[in-house]
Design an enzyme around this catalytic site. Structure first.
Site, mmCIF file in Angstrom:
data_model
loop_
_atom_site.group_PDB
_atom_site.id
_atom_site.type_symbol
_atom_site.label_atom_id
_atom_site.label_comp_id
_atom_site.label_asym_id
_atom_site.label_seq_id
_atom_site.Cartn_x
_atom_site.Cartn_y
_atom_site.Cartn_z
ATOM 1 N N HIS A 482 -16.214 56.475 6.937
ATOM 2 C CA HIS A 482 -15.289 56.265 5.827
ATOM 3 C C HIS A 482 -15.754 55.055 5.039
ATOM 4 O O HIS A 482 -16.505 54.197 5.537
ATOM 5 C CB HIS A 482 -13.853 56.067 6.333
ATOM 6 C CG HIS A 482 -13.600 54.726 6.887
ATOM 7 N ND1 HIS A 482 -13.188 53.629 6.130
ATOM 8 C CD2 HIS A 482 -13.696 54.248 8.165
ATOM 9 C CE1 HIS A 482 -13.046 52.577 6.882
ATOM 10 N NE2 HIS A 482 -13.356 52.909 8.135
ATOM 11 N N CYS A 483 -15.321 54.940 3.800
ATOM 12 C CA CYS A 483 -15.547 53.789 2.925
ATOM 13 C C CYS A 483 -14.223 53.503 2.217
ATOM 14 O O CYS A 483 -13.169 53.865 2.746
ATOM 15 C CB CYS A 483 -16.685 54.031 1.955
ATOM 16 S SG CYS A 483 -16.489 55.459 0.886
ATOM 17 N N GLU A 484 -14.273 52.882 1.051
ATOM 18 C CA GLU A 484 -13.004 52.543 0.401
ATOM 19 C C GLU A 484 -12.253 53.807 -0.030
ATOM 20 O O GLU A 484 -11.042 53.903 0.186
ATOM 21 C CB GLU A 484 -13.271 51.645 -0.795
ATOM 22 C CG GLU A 484 -12.001 51.151 -1.481
ATOM 23 C CD GLU A 484 -12.280 50.221 -2.629
ATOM 24 O OE1 GLU A 484 -11.314 49.714 -3.227
ATOM 25 O OE2 GLU A 484 -13.471 49.990 -2.951
#
Length: 576
Positions: A482-484
């Site tokens: 995941h990222c932002e």
């Protein structure tokens, strides 16, 4: 003024008896009655007139050939008078033509006149030629349509009709016919009747309508007793066969003499039709039986026992006239054994081959399929692998949702919480949460137990140099990226790890076959579940206090991407 006609020689060009090409003139016209004055085609003498005038007179005389033949002497006189009138009218019309051509005719530049013909000699020669032609026509045999299937001369030679007793009638009739021909060709007969060919047919004596009706009813009753189908023909006895042969149209036609044939072909058939129209309401009993009776004859039990059953195919394609004894029955034994409880003991035959040879025979070796994974791989590829993990061995454990990238599997924040709380601990041995954000974002707040791997080289070193292996085959290792927002950096890192994993293992084996993407990223997870975050805070990527760090990490990311592309290009060149 009439010029007297002179006789023509028999061999002249205008003689009727002259033969062209060796063929006599056939008799197709009635014989004219000529007078002693002269012949119609005889020319005028050449001494009294010019050749053109002689030819004109000859054509005038020939104009009478197209008229009707005279029937008496009075008719012949009127016929000559008519010819005289025609000659006078034509002479007046052509006088100018003859005067103009007189000079050329006197000079000898016209056609030669035919030689004179004797009328009596020409008449006699013409009659002889016509009589000879009539004899040729009488000797020829013309093909006349017959109502019967066999000609008269071949009836006695037919094998079917050898037993007929009336062959003498045929011989007598043939002799009578030969006598008629001999009498017709005899020289003592009148010449006028000798050449006559066609005669008016004499009407046959018609039988009375009552007699014809009775004969017709008897034939109908006899026809109704005939078998009406192929199964009935199979059941015929010897007496029935004799009756059927008697009723056969071939036998009936063979038993008739030629005189009877002629009377049967026209023996009051019109009278029968008229009587049918009158007695239309009275239907004979035989016709009623023919209409109402069943097609298949019912047999008694005694007759059924004697009847031999044949195969259906043989009965269908068998000729009705073929005897039943020729066809072989299906079963050699016509009656099956009644006592079926007791087994029929059959004699066992002794084997010809000795026991030693039977024991020496080795069993045939069975061919087994060699152990190979190609068949399994083909089955995996043919099947729908979208519901299977990377090595196509199992299905995905976690519940997936639709995301931005169709080739990746997304999970919801609720599924992440269930995984963190240990609901899948019995199946999942270990799961790794990979946080792909930059370090200042990770320090501002992240999910518990998450690993920060912002660069691809860091992820490759941590996951692939020392891969995490499960203790048992039943347990699973799960990776979650995941990222932002989980829209760019997280999916890119997931694809990179899968690509390196494929290169490090043989297809379809993988270190991490099961990988997911957190839908919505940290921005969507933190507001819903802040208790699973530490510190419980959220720092965006475009924070004003960390612009310099953002610029530095972007340069590193681009340089790393450039170095990676250059390394890939060099490796491809080396492989070539």
């Amino acid at each position: 003024m009439e010029v007297p006609l002179q006789k023509s020689a028999p061999g002249s060009a205008l003689s009727p008896a002259r033969v062209l090409g060796g063929i006599q003139r056939p008799r197709h016209l009635s014989v004219f009655e000529f007078e002693s004055d002269g012949f119609l085609g005889s020319p005028e003498p050449t001494a009294s007139s010019s050749p053109v005038t002689t030819l004109t007179q000859t054509m005038h005389n020939l104009a009478g050939l197209g008229s009707e033949p005279p029937k008496a002497q009075v008719g012949s006189l009127s016929f000559q008078n008519r010819l005289a009138d025609l000659s006078l009218s034509r002479r007046t019309s052509e006088c100018s033509l003859s005067s103009e051509s007189s000079e050329s005719s006197d000079a000898g530049l016209c056609m030669d006149s035919p030689s004179p013909v004797d009328p009596q000699m020409a008449e006699r020669t013409f009659e002889q030629a016509i009589q000879a032609a009539s004899r040729v026509i009488q000797n020829e045999q013309f093909t006349i349509k017959r109502f019967r299937s066999l000609p008269v001369r071949l009836l006695e030679h037919s094998p079917v009709l050898q037993s007929i007793t009336n062959s003498r009638a045929l011989d007598s009739w043939r002799k009578t016919e030969a006598g008629y021909r001999a009498a017709a060709n005899s020289p003592g007969e009148d010449k006028e009747n000798d050449g006559y060919i066609f005669k008016m047919p004499q009407e046959l004596p018609h039988s009375s309508s009552a007699q014809a009706l009775a004969e017709w009813v008897s034939r109908r009753q006899a026809f109704t007793q005939r078998p009406s189908s192929a199964p009935d023909l199979m059941c015929l006895t010897t007496e029935w066969k004799m009756e059927v042969e008697e009723l056969s149209p071939v036998a009936q036609s063979s038993s008739l003499t030629p005189v009877e044939r002629a009377s049967e072909e026209d023996d009051g058939f019109v009278d029968i039709l008229e009587s049918d129209l009158k007695d239309d309401e009275k239907v004979p009993a035989g016709m009623e039986n023919l209409i109402s009776a069943p097609l298949v004859k019912k047999l008694d039990k005694e007759e059924e026992q004697d009847l031999i059953m044949f195969s259906k195919c043989q009965r269908l394609f068998r000729s009705p006239s073929m005897p039943c004894s020729v066809i072989r029955p299906i079963l050699k034994r016509l009656e099956r054994p009644q006592d079926r409880d007791v087994p029929v003991q059959s004699k066992r035959r002794k084997s010809v081959t000795p026991l030693e040879e039977q024991q020496l025979e080795e069993p045939k070796a069975r061919v087994f399929r060699s152990k190979s994974l190609c068949h399994e791989i083909e089955n995996i590829l043919d099947s729908d692998h979208r519901g299977l993990i990377g090595d196509y061995s199992k299905a995905f454990l976690l519940q997936t949702v639709d995301g931005k990238h169709q080739d990746l599997k997304y999970i919801s924040p609720e599924t992440m919480v269930a995984l963190l709380t240990g609901k899948f601990s019995n199946i999942v041995e270990k799961f790794v949460i990979v946080d792909c954000r930059y370090p200042y974002e990770y320090e501002g707040g992240h999910i518990k137990n998450a690993v920060n791997l912002p660069l691809e080289r860091d992820a490759e070193t941590f996951l692939l140099q020392r891969p995490i292996m499960p203790c048992s085959l039943d347990k699973r290792i799960i990776l979650i990226f995941h990222c932002e927002f989980s829209s760019e950096r997280g999916p890119r890192m997931c694809r990179f790890i899968r690509e390196r994993d494929r290169a490090a293992n043989d297809y379809p084996s993988l270190y991490y076959p099961e990988m997911y993407i957190l839908k919505g990223g940290y921005k969507e997870f933190f507001p819903q579940h802040p208790n699973f975050c530490e510190p419980q805070d959220y720092r965006p990527m475009n924070h004003e206090a960390f612009r310099d760090e953002l610029r530095n990490f972007r340069l590193k990311t681009r340089s790393w991407a450039g170095e990676r592309s250059r390394r890939e290009l060099c490796s491809r060149l080396q492989d070539q």
